[in-house]
Scaffold this motif. Structure first.
Motif, short mmCIF file in Angstrom:
data_model
loop_
_atom_site.label_atom_id
_atom_site.label_comp_id
_atom_site.label_asym_id
_atom_site.label_seq_id
_atom_site.Cartn_x
_atom_site.Cartn_y
_atom_site.Cartn_z
N LEU A 365 0.91 -1.13 0.03
CA LEU A 365 0.11 0.08 0.16
C LEU A 365 0.85 1.42 0.14
O LEU A 365 0.46 2.36 -0.70
CB LEU A 365 -1.14 -0.06 1.25
CG LEU A 365 -2.14 -0.78 0.96
CD1 LEU A 365 -3.15 -0.51 2.23
CD2 LEU A 365 -2.83 -0.57 -0.26
N LEU A 366 2.00 1.22 0.70
CA LEU A 366 2.84 2.34 0.71
C LEU A 366 3.44 2.72 -0.86
O LEU A 366 3.55 3.53 -1.26
CB LEU A 366 4.06 2.24 1.56
CG LEU A 366 3.73 2.47 3.30
CD1 LEU A 366 4.76 2.14 4.02
CD2 LEU A 366 3.09 3.97 3.23
N GLY A 367 3.66 1.56 -1.43
CA GLY A 367 4.11 1.50 -2.86
C GLY A 367 3.08 2.44 -3.54
O GLY A 367 3.29 2.99 -4.57
N ALA A 368 1.60 1.59 -3.61
CA ALA A 368 0.59 2.33 -4.27
C ALA A 368 0.61 3.85 -3.86
O ALA A 368 0.14 4.54 -4.79
CB ALA A 368 -0.63 1.57 -4.12
N MET A 369 0.73 4.22 -2.69
CA MET A 369 0.59 5.48 -2.29
C MET A 369 1.74 6.32 -3.17
O MET A 369 1.48 7.57 -3.60
CB MET A 369 0.83 5.83 -0.87
CG MET A 369 0.84 7.18 -0.45
SD MET A 369 -0.76 8.18 -0.83
CE MET A 369 -2.05 7.27 0.24
N GLY A 370 2.98 5.93 -3.53
CA GLY A 370 3.83 6.64 -4.24
C GLY A 370 3.33 6.92 -5.69
O GLY A 370 3.65 8.13 -6.00
N LEU A 371 2.54 5.94 -6.21
CA LEU A 371 1.99 6.29 -7.57
C LEU A 371 1.04 7.59 -7.42
O LEU A 371 1.03 8.42 -8.26
CB LEU A 371 1.19 5.07 -8.18
CG LEU A 371 2.12 3.83 -8.28
CD1 LEU A 371 1.24 2.69 -8.73
CD2 LEU A 371 2.88 4.17 -9.69
N LEU A 372 0.07 7.51 -6.12
CA LEU A 372 -0.84 8.36 -6.11
C LEU A 372 -0.31 9.80 -5.78
O LEU A 372 -0.52 10.77 -6.35
CB LEU A 372 -1.80 8.08 -4.87
CG LEU A 372 -2.97 9.05 -4.44
CD1 LEU A 372 -3.70 9.37 -5.85
CD2 LEU A 372 -3.68 8.35 -3.36
N LEU A 373 0.78 9.65 -4.89
CA LEU A 373 1.49 11.04 -4.77
C LEU A 373 2.21 11.40 -6.05
O LEU A 373 2.39 12.71 -6.38
CB LEU A 373 2.96 10.79 -3.83
CG LEU A 373 2.37 10.53 -2.43
CD1 LEU A 373 3.76 9.95 -1.61
CD2 LEU A 373 1.79 11.70 -1.67
N ASN A 374 2.68 10.62 -7.09
CA ASN A 374 3.17 11.03 -8.44
C ASN A 374 2.15 11.84 -9.21
O ASN A 374 2.45 12.92 -9.75
CB ASN A 374 3.93 9.92 -8.87
CG ASN A 374 4.48 10.47 -10.53
OD1 ASN A 374 3.67 10.19 -11.50
ND2 ASN A 374 5.66 10.65 -10.32
N VAL A 375 1.03 11.10 -9.36
CA VAL A 375 -0.12 11.99 -9.74
C VAL A 375 -0.41 13.24 -9.04
O VAL A 375 -0.56 14.41 -9.91
CB VAL A 375 -1.46 11.02 -9.77
CG1 VAL A 375 -2.68 11.67 -10.54
CG2 VAL A 375 -1.10 9.52 -10.55
N ALA A 376 -0.58 13.34 -7.74
CA ALA A 376 -0.82 14.59 -7.36
C ALA A 376 0.45 15.57 -7.39
O ALA A 376 0.06 16.77 -7.61
CB ALA A 376 -0.82 14.32 -5.62
N ALA A 377 1.52 15.27 -7.57
CA ALA A 377 2.55 16.30 -7.77
C ALA A 377 2.54 16.60 -9.03
O ALA A 377 2.77 17.97 -9.34
CB ALA A 377 4.27 15.65 -7.45
N THR A 378 2.51 15.72 -10.14
CA THR A 378 2.78 16.18 -11.46
C THR A 378 1.44 16.66 -12.28
O THR A 378 1.49 17.55 -13.03
CB THR A 378 3.62 14.88 -12.47
OG1 THR A 378 2.58 13.78 -12.19
CG2 THR A 378 4.81 14.71 -11.80
N GLY A 379 0.36 15.82 -12.16
CA GLY A 379 -0.76 16.01 -12.67
C GLY A 379 -1.42 17.60 -11.93
O GLY A 379 -2.05 18.33 -12.75
N GLY A 380 -1.57 17.51 -10.74
CA GLY A 380 -2.19 18.71 -10.00
C GLY A 380 -1.78 19.98 -10.42
O GLY A 380 -2.39 20.87 -10.51
#
Length: 426
Positions: A365-380
């Motif tokens: 789940l922490l690895g999956a959170m890494g993907l979510l953080l990447n979307v939040a940082a680059t997409g947002g």
């Protein structure tokens, strides 16, 4: 010369670090807060058992911190690498996760705990392949719905490439038996379909079929039927099938509004089974009361807000769907655990994300959170200030919006020229 010198950047002056979007900060902070709460509560809930079984009151805390550190390293690396490596690995990750999940049923391979065979490994080092499978299914579903949006036209077109794969995974999970993870996979997939824009009548059809199948399995399987009956009437068999639910109720009732105090739980001392894993929320309720449970719920609420907002602001369709799927995966697991511990749903053995002790669940789940953080940082960051949009409108991307902006600008210019001509002839 002086002007040229002043315009030249100063040597050795460090560059300003780019400020992260609000969604990234919320997700990162909420995750760290949940991990901190998990470390405290895992130690509190397991110290008595650890002393008697292992001679070390911090045995489970040390393992939680070790796997939490591995998960944080994975989270940071994945958040910086971007989505393309994960997208490219999906075609390999999904079949590997299927094979490993099937392998737990082989003789002398799988490890059984409390009547369920879900783990691979030996001794203290064990891995639960179903944790990897549910994340791989989210990656596969998000990529498929992003590349082939025409599949959303009917239930029939969805069945073979998506619903059959997810259904096959759920059958494998139910055979372990692991109905909790199967439910998490179904909820996450359903949320992905909603985010992708599937028509409501098709969603209703899928939901109806899933509800019927779940009810049939719950009634037909003795293990799940006992859990269902104990959920409906836990006090009728408080010494056997309803024991865990009854002890959780006692813990929550003892805690009241403010709790009995951190470390002062009585139920954790051999009364409540799995106190530091699936039932850790009951210990939180006993020691910290309603306030402690509300604080955890608020942290998951922050993840919901920031995760779905990151999905709305993401650059392209794949990033939108992936962020929505991972957020739904975390929230559905948390909701199932909350409902089960509070006596509002049958006990399914689903751990509380980032809080419960569990090496596989924590790292994955922490690895999956890494993907979510990447979307939040680059997409947002790329979409900030463009106004609000509906979550269902995930099919739109930056190119579509750019073309609409150009059309509005050109249309405005043509209108201005027409007004000038009218004034000249008038």
């Amino acid at each position: 010369m002086a002007a040229a010198t002043s315009a030249r950047p100063r040597a050795g002056k460090p560059k300003k670090r780019q400020k992260q979007p609000l969604e990234y900060s919320i997700l990162y902070t909420a995750t760290l807060c949940l991990l901190a709460a998990g470390a405290v509560m895992v130690y509190s809930a397991s110290s008595a058992e650890s002393v008697l079984k292992n001679g070390d009151p911090a045995f489970f805390l040390k393992r939680y911190l070790m796997f939490g550190a591995l998960g944080l390293i994975a989270m940071h690396l994945i958040s910086r690498r971007g989505l393309q490596p994960a997208r490219a690995l999906t075609t390999v990750l999904l079949p590997v996760a299927f094979v490993l999940t099937l392998a737990v049923k082989l003789p002398h391979v799988g490890v059984s705990v409390n009547g369920a065979t879900r783990w691979l490994g030996a001794g203290p080092v064990q891995f639960e392949p179903s944790e990897l499978l549910k994340v791989a299914l989210v990656l596969y579903s998000a990529n498929l719905l992003a590349v082939r949006p025409a599949l959303l036209g009917s239930v029939g077109t969805l069945c073979r490439p998506l619903l059959m794969v997810v259904g096959g995974a759920c059958l494998i999970l139910l055979a372990q038996p692991d109905m909790g993870t199967a439910m998490v996979v179904c909820f996450a997939t359903f949320a992905l379909l909603v985010a992708a824009g599937v028509k409501m009548r098709h969603l209703a059809t899928i939901l109806g079929v899933l509800a019927i199948l779940a009810l049939i399995f719950a009634i037909a399987e003795p293990y799940q039927r006992a859990r269902l009956l104990s959920f409906l009437h836990p006090w009728n068999d408080a010494g056997k099938t309803g024991f865990q639910g009854v002890q959780a109720m006692i813990a929550l009732g003892s805690g009241g509004f403010f709790g009995v105090g951190l470390g002062e739980s009585v139920q954790k001392i051999f009364y409540l089974p799995e106190a530091h894993t699936d039932m850790i929320l009951a210990i939180v309720g006993e020691e910290l009361g309603v306030m402690g449970i509300s604080a955890l719920a608020a942290l998951y609420g922050l993840i919901a807000y920031a995760g779905f907002r990151a999905a709305k602001l993401a650059r392209d369709r794949y990033a939108k769907l992936l962020a929505a799927g991972i957020t739904a995966l975390i929230l559905s697991q948390a909701a199932l655990n909350f409902f089960a511990v509070l006596g509002m749903a049958p006990l399914t053995g689903v751990p509380l994300p980032f809080v419960s002790y569990g090496s596989s669940n924590l790292v994955v789940l922490l690895g999956a959170m890494g993907l979510l953080l990447n979307v939040a940082a680059t997409g947002g960051a790329a979409r900030r200030g463009r106004g609000r949009g509906r979550l269902q409108a995930l099919a739109g991307d930056r190119d579509d919006e750019a073309s609409r902006d150009r059309g509005r600008r050109h249309g405005g210019a043509r209108g201005a020229r027409a007004r000038d001509r009218r004034r000249a002839t008038g």
